[in-house]
Write a protein that holds these residues in place. Structure first.
Motif, PDB file in Angstrom:
ATOM      1  N   GLU A 150     -20.423  -8.152 -49.318  1.00 18.02           N
ATOM      2  CA  GLU A 150     -21.149  -8.203 -50.589  1.00 18.02           C
ATOM      3  C   GLU A 150     -20.166  -8.523 -51.706  1.00 18.02           C
ATOM      4  O   GLU A 150     -19.177  -7.799 -51.896  1.00 18.02           O
ATOM      5  CB  GLU A 150     -21.849  -6.875 -50.885  1.00 18.02           C
ATOM      6  N   VAL A 151     -20.425  -9.603 -52.443  1.00 22.91           N
ATOM      7  CA  VAL A 151     -19.562 -10.034 -53.542  1.00 22.91           C
ATOM      8  C   VAL A 151     -20.276  -9.702 -54.846  1.00 22.91           C
ATOM      9  O   VAL A 151     -21.378 -10.199 -55.096  1.00 22.91           O
ATOM     10  CB  VAL A 151     -19.271 -11.545 -53.467  1.00 22.91           C
ATOM     11  N   ARG A 152     -19.660  -8.872 -55.667  1.00 24.20           N
ATOM     12  CA  ARG A 152     -20.312  -8.459 -56.908  1.00 24.20           C
ATOM     13  C   ARG A 152     -19.330  -8.552 -58.071  1.00 24.20           C
ATOM     14  O   ARG A 152     -18.230  -8.002 -58.009  1.00 24.20           O
ATOM     15  CB  ARG A 152     -20.823  -7.029 -56.782  1.00 24.20           C
ATOM     16  N   PRO A 153     -19.689  -9.266 -59.145  1.00 24.18           N
ATOM     17  CA  PRO A 153     -18.789  -9.388 -60.304  1.00 24.18           C
ATOM     18  C   PRO A 153     -18.579  -8.044 -60.989  1.00 24.18           C
ATOM     19  O   PRO A 153     -19.474  -7.200 -61.020  1.00 24.18           O
ATOM     20  CB  PRO A 153     -19.508 -10.369 -61.225  1.00 24.18           C
ATOM     21  N   PHE A 154     -17.394  -7.867 -61.560  1.00 28.13           N
ATOM     22  CA  PHE A 154     -17.141  -6.709 -62.409  1.00 28.13           C
ATOM     23  C   PHE A 154     -17.962  -6.859 -63.691  1.00 28.13           C
ATOM     24  O   PHE A 154     -18.267  -7.963 -64.127  1.00 28.13           O
ATOM     25  CB  PHE A 154     -15.655  -6.633 -62.775  1.00 28.13           C
ATOM     26  N   TRP A 155     -18.279  -5.744 -64.294  1.00 25.63           N
ATOM     27  CA  TRP A 155     -18.945  -5.758 -65.584  1.00 25.63           C
ATOM     28  C   TRP A 155     -17.914  -6.157 -66.641  1.00 25.63           C
ATOM     29  O   TRP A 155     -16.975  -5.436 -66.916  1.00 25.63           O
ATOM     30  CB  TRP A 155     -19.517  -4.377 -65.902  1.00 25.63           C
TER      31      TRP A 155
END
Length: 220
Positions: A100-105
Motif C-alpha cells: 500500500e502506497v500512501r502519501p504523507f500529509w
C-alpha cells in the motif's frame, strides 16, 4: 514528496521462492529514495486498543481479522506517485503479498518551525525569561556547554538562571530535517562570545523541541 509504503504479507502464501529484501533496501538507500523502514513483529504479538464509553478495551491481535497483515513499513522520498509505485512494485513481498502506497500529509514546514523555535530561544535569552527558554527544550534535553553537561529541565533552568539575560545573535544557521528528528549547525554571538552550536531537535507531535545541544567557543 514522502510516501509511506505498507508492506502487507499474506501468511497463506508460500514465501520460499521470494527474492531477498536486502538488495531492494540497499539499492533504494543508495539512491536516496528509501529514508527509513523496519520489519514488524507478527500479528499475534499485536495489541489493539479501543476506548468505548471512557473504558479502555484491550484486545490481543490485530484490529482486523484477515489473512493479510502489515509486516513492515518503508518511508520513501520520491518525485511523484508513479516513482513510488515503481519502487513498491520492485519490493520482493509484492510478489506474494501487497504494497500500500500512501502519501504523507503535506501541510508541515518543519524547517520553518525550527527556525521559529530558534527565534523564540533568542528572544527568551534577550529578556532573561528562564521559563520561556526552558520551554524550548524537551523534558529530557541535555545541553553540553564548554564540556559541562546539563541534563533535564531542572538543570537547564539552573543554567539559565545563572546565565541571566544575554544578547543572542544567530550569524549562520543550517538545518537538516529527517522525519521526526532534525540537526542544526549554527554560529552564534552572545555578548562578547562567539559560539559554535550543534543542536538536535525532536518533533514531539505538537511542536519541535531541542533535545540535545553542544556549545563550544568558536576558534575561527
Amino acid at each position: 514528496m514522502k510516501y509511506m509504503l505498507l508492506v502487507c504479507g499474506d501468511d497463506t502464501n508460500d514465501a520460499s521462492d521470494m527474492a531477498p529484501v536486502e538488495p531492494w533496501v540497499e539499492e533504494l538507500g543508495d539512491r536516496g529514495v528509501r529514508r527509513h523502514g523496519h520489519r514488524l513483529a507478527l500479528p499475534a504479538d499485536a495489541v489493539t486498543v479501543r476506548v468505548r464509553g471512557g473504558e479502555v478495551l484491550r484486545t490481543d491481535g490485530p484490529f482486523a481479522e484477515t489473512k493479510e497483515y502489515v509486516a513492515g513499513f518503508d518511508i520513501l522520498d520520491c518525485d511523484s506517485l508513479e516513482e513510488a509505485i515503481e519502487a513498491a512494485a520492485k519490493h520482493p513481498v509484492a510478489t506474494i503479498g501487497a504494497m500500500e502506497v500512501r502519501p504523507f500529509w503535506e501541510d508541515e514546514d518543519a524547517e520553518g518551525e525550527i527556525r521559529r523555535l530558534e527565534a523564540e530561544l533568542t528572544e527568551a535569552a534577550r529578556t532573561g525569561d528562564v521559563e520561556r527558554t526552558v520551554a524550548c527544550h524537551a523534558q529530557d534535553a541535555e545541553v553540553v556547554s564548554n564540556g559541562r553537561p546539563y541534563r533535564g529541565v531542572e538543570a537547564l533552568r539552573k543554567l539559565w538562571v545563572e546565565t541571566g539575560p544575554v544578547t543572542r545573535e544567530v550569524l549562520e544557521f543550517r538545518v537538516h530535517v529527517d522525519e521526526s528528528i532534525a540537526f542544526g549547525h549554527a554560529l552564534v554571538r552572545t555578548d562578547d562570545r562567539l559560539l559554535r552550536v550543534t543542536t538536535g531537535y525532536r518533533n514531539n507531535g505538537p511542536r519541535w523541541l531541542i533535545v540535545h545541544q553542544h556549545v563550544t567557543e568558536a576558534t575561527s
